[in-house]
Design an enzyme around this catalytic site. Structure first.
Site, mmCIF file in Angstrom:
data_model
loop_
_atom_site.group_PDB
_atom_site.id
_atom_site.type_symbol
_atom_site.label_atom_id
_atom_site.label_comp_id
_atom_site.label_asym_id
_atom_site.label_seq_id
_atom_site.Cartn_x
_atom_site.Cartn_y
_atom_site.Cartn_z
ATOM 1 N N SER A 1 3.444 38.394 59.537
ATOM 2 C CA SER A 1 3.395 38.183 60.989
ATOM 3 C C SER A 1 4.781 38.208 61.599
ATOM 4 O O SER A 1 4.963 38.620 62.748
ATOM 5 C CB SER A 1 2.791 36.817 61.315
ATOM 6 O OG SER A 1 1.411 36.816 61.304
ATOM 7 N N ASP B 1 13.287 31.226 77.261
ATOM 8 C CA ASP B 1 13.763 32.426 76.576
ATOM 9 C C ASP B 1 12.770 33.583 76.701
ATOM 10 O O ASP B 1 13.097 34.717 76.350
ATOM 11 C CB ASP B 1 14.007 32.130 75.092
ATOM 12 C CG ASP B 1 15.435 32.437 74.667
ATOM 13 O OD1 ASP B 1 16.186 33.001 75.477
ATOM 14 O OD2 ASP B 1 15.802 32.118 73.522
ATOM 15 N N ASP C 1 -2.451 38.102 70.062
ATOM 16 C CA ASP C 1 -2.172 36.991 69.159
ATOM 17 C C ASP C 1 -2.848 35.727 69.674
ATOM 18 O O ASP C 1 -3.873 35.798 70.341
ATOM 19 C CB ASP C 1 -0.650 36.807 69.040
ATOM 20 C CG ASP C 1 -0.225 36.299 67.666
ATOM 21 O OD1 ASP C 1 -0.470 35.107 67.365
ATOM 22 O OD2 ASP C 1 0.339 37.083 66.882
ATOM 23 N N VAL D 1 -2.533 53.213 62.832
ATOM 24 C CA VAL D 1 -1.867 51.915 62.925
ATOM 25 C C VAL D 1 -0.704 51.869 61.938
ATOM 26 O O VAL D 1 -0.847 52.263 60.784
ATOM 27 C CB VAL D 1 -2.853 50.764 62.647
ATOM 28 C CG1 VAL D 1 -2.136 49.418 62.662
ATOM 29 C CG2 VAL D 1 -3.983 50.786 63.672
ATOM 30 N N HIS E 1 1.795 30.506 67.017
ATOM 31 C CA HIS E 1 2.034 31.791 66.349
ATOM 32 C C HIS E 1 2.455 32.890 67.323
ATOM 33 O O HIS E 1 3.466 33.582 67.109
ATOM 34 C CB HIS E 1 0.753 32.170 65.608
ATOM 35 C CG HIS E 1 0.883 33.278 64.627
ATOM 36 N ND1 HIS E 1 0.682 34.592 64.968
ATOM 37 C CD2 HIS E 1 1.144 33.272 63.299
ATOM 38 C CE1 HIS E 1 0.822 35.346 63.887
ATOM 39 N NE2 HIS E 1 1.102 34.570 62.861
ATOM 40 N N VAL F 1 17.598 32.175 71.229
ATOM 41 C CA VAL F 1 17.582 33.350 70.364
ATOM 42 C C VAL F 1 17.557 34.609 71.229
ATOM 43 O O VAL F 1 17.346 34.540 72.440
ATOM 44 C CB VAL F 1 16.348 33.344 69.430
ATOM 45 C CG1 VAL F 1 16.391 32.155 68.492
ATOM 46 C CG2 VAL F 1 15.042 33.359 70.222
#
Length: 589
Positions: A405, A182, A173, A357, A213, A230
């Site tokens: 995404s 986190d 990415d 994939v 991203h 989170v």
């Protein structure tokens, strides 16, 4: 993915091929860090010439093995070898000569040659700046329940199997902020790298985020279960960053992806997350000489990674486009001037449409189709939440993004849980399990949705289920959890509450009480479940001696208790010298 500019239709941001929102990247200057010595096994050992205007990048495809003769031909025909991957017979060459590709196509042993860009290679490729290492904001305590995790039952799976630290996940990415509190507990720096420009850069921090991203994706997969921010789908696995995006524009060119897949295979990644399409072509068509080489190069790299035990999972894209009935491409090339062209199904969105994939569509609220999600009968494999997903951002921050995404890392997390529960499992077996554990979603009243409830063009095999992935079935009753930390001091008592609502009548005779206490001498502890009316049920009474931690599910006959109300887990420390915390606990009715 199919979003030209990360979904021009969604107006989410910059013109890179990200399959999710892309807000402004982190601020701050690059931190100068001494580079590591290159590894002897690196396939990218040759030096590139000084950059000049007009320098373009090419894939030169040859037979896997010793490519020395073809590399010599690259130099003889006015090019330089930027990197090479003899494992798959791919050379990344640079040249400013307009005749370079034609000349190389006539060289013995060369099978294909294709330009990977319609723009110049940036000068940064020859002396890449390290990404910023942003200052970290503090994170308030508390990990509130999130709809996306509840939807796929990740919150229930954590109590069964949060994922194994032996399972490595690669995030291909824009990079990952490894300093985020986190993410830091689960971050694997030893296997992290930048593959921007198509050559492994192992300098410390080269893997960091040049956008936001990749950090967001990372949190959805494996944010730590640490009482802050989170929790990821698989908070026990390890994540590595493979920065495939280039700085400034977040483009994912073919050579970058190839480098990333080869790295994934060589470094033991069980699963990789790919929330992008390969720039600059929204679709690569085999009747185009350049795009045919891109297809072949990326395909070889993906096959190499899978052969080494790595499963690739990719986003379907955000154009609300039917990938099974392709007609036009209006977004390519996105690194220069896009033009409208007629295409057919032979043209591939890569890597998501490559064999092997797993292709992921996005759900909106609940089990709906997200309005932006691409679809296609026989193309979509599974679906996951992708609308308004809350996750980590660089600098210790958090935020919400939407896109396929954001759906893809949910599936990657579930795949990592499958691998954790089934050591030695192969990529093909993970693919099969992802299909069989998914919960069917019937087509809505939308003529574009074709197929059956079991497998259709909007949702494939259905929405993934983390609880099934760890080998458990959903509990018969309702599930409640408190994941907040409650410190246990010496010679003290602490209580953690859970408010139960929506349960009819009394609690069951087999009330399940899941307890996760971190403490270095559990023989000090007495643990009680307290019913809403104050009745005490002791589940642990100073047993275990010097053993560490309580991580156990107890069965309590609470059939005389009204279910609704506030239940408490009370922990009494009866000695000095050892402390700890209630990490989490849960009730299943």
């Amino acid at each position: 993915m199919v979003a030209a500019a990360l979904g021009a239709a969604l107006t989410f941001g910059a013109p890179a091929a990200l399959a999710g929102t892309a807000p402004v990247g982190p601020s701050g200057s690059a931190v100068a860090v001494a580079p590591k010595a290159p590894k002897a096994s690196s396939p990218a050992s040759s030096q590139s010439a000084t950059w000049v205007a007009g320098t373009r990048a090419y894939l030169v495809i040859t037979t896997p093995g010793d490519s020395s003769a073809v590399r010599s031909a690259v130099t003889a025909n006015g090019g330089t070898v930027f990197s090479y991957f003899d494992q798959i017979g791919v050379i990344v060459a640079h040249s400013s000569s307009a005749s370079f590709a034609t000349a190389m196509r006539g060289v013995s042993g060369v099978q294909q040659v294709g330009a990977t860009r319609t723009s110049d290679v940036p000068a940064d490729a020859y002396n890449p700046a390290l990404p910023a290492n942003p200052a970290q904001a503090s994170t308030p305590a508390g990990e509130p329940a999130r709809a996306d995790m509840t939807q796929i039952k990740a919150d229930q799976a954590w109590a069964v199997n949060p994922g194994s630290a032996s399972v490595k996940v690669g995030i291909l990415d824009t990079g990952v902020d490894d300093q985020h509190q986190d993410l830091a507990p689960n971050f694997n720096a030893a296997d992290s790298v930048s593959c921007a420009y198509g050559k492994p850069d192992t300098r410390t921090g080269a893997w960091r985020d040049v956008d936001t991203h990749g950090t967001h994706v990372a949190g959805t997969i494996a944010a730590a279960k640490n009482g802050k921010g989170v929790v990821g789908v698989a908070p026990g696995v390890k994540i590595s960053a493979v920065r495939v995006a280039e700085p400034g524009n977040s483009f994912f060119f073919a050579e970058n992806t190839i480098c990333g897949f080869v790295w994934a295979g060589d470094h033991g990644f069980k699963v990789t997350n790919n929330s992008y399409y390969t720039d600059p072509w929204q679709f690569n068509c085999p009747d185009n000489i350049d795009q045919a080489a891109i297809i072949e190069g990326v395909k070889r790299a993906q096959e190499y990674a899978e052969g080494k035990g790595s499963l690739q999972i990719a986003a379907a894209g955000n154009e609300n486009y039917d990938l099974a009935h392709k007609t036009t491409d209006t977004a390519s090339p996105n690194d220069s001037t896009p033009v409208t062209r007629t295409i057919t199904n032979a043209c591939l969105d890569i890597p998501t449409e490559l064999p092997g994939v797993v292709t992921v569509a996005a759900n909106g609220t609940g089990t709906t189709k997200a309005s932006f999600s691409n679809f296609g009968q026989g193309v979509i494999d599974v679906a996951a939440p992708g609308q308004d997903v809350y996750s980590t951002l660089p600098g210790g921050k958090y935020g919400t993004k939407s896109g396929t995404s954001m759906a893809t890392p949910h599936v990657v997390g579930v795949a990592a849980l499958i691998a954790s529960a089934n050591p030695g499992i192969t990529p093909a077996q993970i693919r099969d399990k992802l299909a069989t554990q998914a919960n069917d979603i019937a087509c809505p009243a939308d003529g574009r949705c074709t197929g059956t409830t079991a497998n259709n063009s909007f949702f494939g095999e259905g929405q993934v289920d983390a609880l099934k992935a760890v080998g458990a079935t959903p509990p018969a009753g309702k599930y409640f959890e408190n994941t907040a930390d409650f410190a246990i001091a010496d010679n003290s008592t602490v209580e953690s509450p859970i408010t139960v609502t929506g349960v009819t009548g009394n609690a069951p005779a087999t009330l399940k009480v899941g307890v996760n206490i971190v403490h270095t001498y559990i023989g000090d502890l007495k643990v009680d479940l307290i019913a809403p009316d104050g009745t005490v049920y002791t589940v642990h009474n100073r047993a275990g001696g010097s053993a560490d931690n309580i991580n156990q599910t107890y069965t309590v006959d609470a059939s005389s208790e009204v279910a609704n109300g506030t239940w408490k887990l009370r922990v009494n420390d009866n000695a000095g010298g050892d402390t700890g915390k209630i990490d989490s606990w849960n009730l299943t009715f």
